[in-house]
Design a protein around this motif. Structure first.
Motif, PDB file in Angstrom:
ATOM      1  N   LEU A  75       1.464  12.491  11.211  1.00 13.62           N
ATOM      2  CA  LEU A  75       2.098  13.441  10.284  1.00 13.62           C
ATOM      3  C   LEU A  75       3.388  13.998  10.877  1.00 13.62           C
ATOM      4  N   PHE A  79       6.895  13.433   9.120  1.00 12.28           N
ATOM      5  CA  PHE A  79       7.209  14.567   8.241  1.00 12.28           C
ATOM      6  C   PHE A  79       8.658  14.515   7.775  1.00 12.28           C
ATOM      7  N   LEU A  82       8.834  12.649   4.620  1.00 12.27           N
ATOM      8  CA  LEU A  82       8.416  13.448   3.451  1.00 12.27           C
ATOM      9  C   LEU A  82       9.541  14.385   3.044  1.00 12.27           C
ATOM     10  N   ASN A  83      10.186  14.929   4.049  1.00 14.43           N
ATOM     11  CA  ASN A  83      11.256  15.890   3.809  1.00 14.43           C
ATOM     12  C   ASN A  83      12.485  15.238   3.168  1.00 14.43           C
ATOM     13  N   PHE A 216       1.594   8.889   0.539  1.00 15.96           N
ATOM     14  CA  PHE A 216       2.055   8.851   1.935  1.00 15.96           C
ATOM     15  C   PHE A 216       2.318   7.405   2.372  1.00 15.96           C
TER      16      PHE A 216
ATOM     17  N   TYR B  79      -0.242  19.829   8.822  1.00 14.02           N
ATOM     18  CA  TYR B  79      -1.067  19.264   7.745  1.00 14.02           C
ATOM     19  C   TYR B  79      -0.789  19.979   6.422  1.00 14.02           C
ATOM     20  N   SER B  82       2.656  19.151   5.096  1.00 14.00           N
ATOM     21  CA  SER B  82       2.713  17.780   4.557  1.00 14.00           C
ATOM     22  C   SER B  82       1.989  17.690   3.222  1.00 14.00           C
TER      23      SER B  82
END
Lengths: 245, 185
Positions: A75, A79, A82-83, A216, B79, B82
């Motif tokens: 993660l 991350f 995702l950002n 994801f 977590y 996300s």
């Protein structure tokens, strides 16, 4: 006087059984008030607190299980990806980066890009909050030139989680010469301010369910390598943070 | 001379029936109440003691888990952040109908010869509009047949022709409004 006392004793002796019973009942009443009722209240409170504690324990066990199953390293490392899809601020530089990357990848020509200037210019500008999505959206208008196939791929790429997420609300297409079309796309891109603090230690956390796993995985598969994004991002000229200074 | 007997004892008056009954019942009532009290009190004591033990066990488990979770603050932070972003993406994606991207190939790749869609608009909620130019009335009819086929195959509905204009070069231009079916996506 002596007669009165004798008379009184005689009455007591006559009613000794009911009087004894009365004394015992009063004593039991006293015990009920002083011992039994507080005990019953204590038992009730213990039951309520026990139930609450049991619920808390269930939440904590679930939370602990979820946190134990989290691959923190994965993660953390991803991350940033995702950002890139939905950044924590308006990040118009990333928006241009996405469009530039798509332009290079698909061969379309983006001839005009319009944003609501007030929305993306400063952090204090008007924020358009979508109630349905509960996230912040930035209206966007693009004019692109390319073939129908390129246009179709362009629209697919806008929302396939390869870069900044852009959804298409409306498209106007005009046919040009040489099999090219000019398309005017109206849509939205999004940003999602990150929470400033996490919840209390006993607050419930959602599971990393199938939907999240699929999204994801798709992001990891589809996103351009971070190096390319960073490189392109550096090429986008950045102006002042505050337009009035 | 006859003997006379005199009863010097005062004859006891019989007790009222209610008092006699009360004298009999009161010990029974008292014993019953005492037994009920002892049973209720014992049950409450057993319940409280058992549950206090259980409560303390749960409490120690809760304390242990809380300290474990507190030690994983950084995991929880990354977590939750996300998952927050993923939830936002999920909601945005669920609102995306894909109508536009799915309609483009239907409109532009099933074109009939000598029929050109000069302009089109497609809305993600379904409404679409087309401006079509054909070289002759026959090709226009063919195009309309194609649209009818698409309506039958459940791609489009509410197909309406706004107007046909015959140009000086013999070509025809036609404006069409239709609704793209979400079910077919």
């Amino acid at each position: 006087m002596k007669d009165r006392n004798l008379n009184f004793l005689k009455i007591i002796k006559h009613y000794e059984i009911p009087l004894t019973c009365l004394v015992v009942l009063i004593f039991i009443g006293f015990l009920i008030v002083k011992s039994l009722i507080p005990n019953i209240f204590k038992a009730g409170e213990l039951k309520r607190n026990g139930e609450m504690l049991q619920q808390k324990l269930t939440i904590l066990q679930n939370k602990s299980n979820v946190l134990n199953s989290v691959d923190e390293r994965l993660l953390k490392d991803n991350f940033i990806k995702l950002n890139y899809i939905v950044p924590d601020n308006k990040d118009y530089v990333l928006l241009f980066t996405t469009l530039d990357t798509l332009q290079q990848k698909l061969g379309v020509s983006i001839t005009r890009t319009d944003f609501q200037l007030g929305v993306i210019s400063t952090s204090s500008a008007l924020l358009k909050k979508s109630d349905a999505l509960e996230s912040f959206s930035v209206p966007i208008n693009l004019e692109i030139i390319g073939t129908i196939d390129q246009l179709q791929n362009f629209i697919i790429e806008l929302s396939n989680l390869s870069g900044r997420l852009i959804t298409t609300d409306n498209i106007k297409i005009e046919v040009m010469d040489y099999g090219l079309v000019k398309a005017n796309i109206t849509g939205n891109t999004y940003f999602n301010p990150l929470p400033k603090e996490i919840g209390a230690v006993d607050s419930a956390i959602p599971e990393f369910n199938q939907n999240y796993q699929e999204i994801f995985k798709k992001i990891l598969e589809n996103q351009y390598p971070i190096g390319i994004i960073e490189e392109t991002k550096q090429e986008v000229p950045v102006g002042k943070n505050n337009l009035f200074l | 001379m006859s003997k006379k007997t005199i009863n010097l004892l005062i004859e006891a008056e019989p007790e009222p029936e209610l008092i006699r009954r009360f004298k009999k019942i009161s010990p029974l009532i008292t014993v019953t109440v005492l037994i009920v009290f002892i049973i209720a009190y014992s049950i409450s004591l057993i319940y409280v003691n058992t549950n206090i033990e259980e409560y303390n066990q749960i409490k120690s488990q809760v304390d242990k888990l809380e300290s474990e979770i507190s030690a994983k603050k950084s995991s929880e932070s990354i977590y939750m952040t996300s998952v927050g972003v993923l939830e936002t993406i999920k909601r945005i994606m669920s609102k995306d109908t894909k109508i536009i991207v799915n309609t483009l190939p239907i409109l532009y790749k099933t074109q009939i010869n000598n029929v050109v869609i000069t302009a089109s608009t497609i809305d993600s909620k379904g409404p679409a509009g087309l401006n079509v130019k054909t070289s002759s009335i026959d090709t226009l009819e063919n195009f309309i047949d194609e649209l009818k086929f698409l309506e039958k195959s459940n791609n489009f509905k509410d197909i309406q022709a706004a107007g046909i204009v015959r140009e000086t070069d013999g070509s025809y231009t036609l404006s069409i409004n239709l609704t793209v079916n979400k079910m077919s996506q």
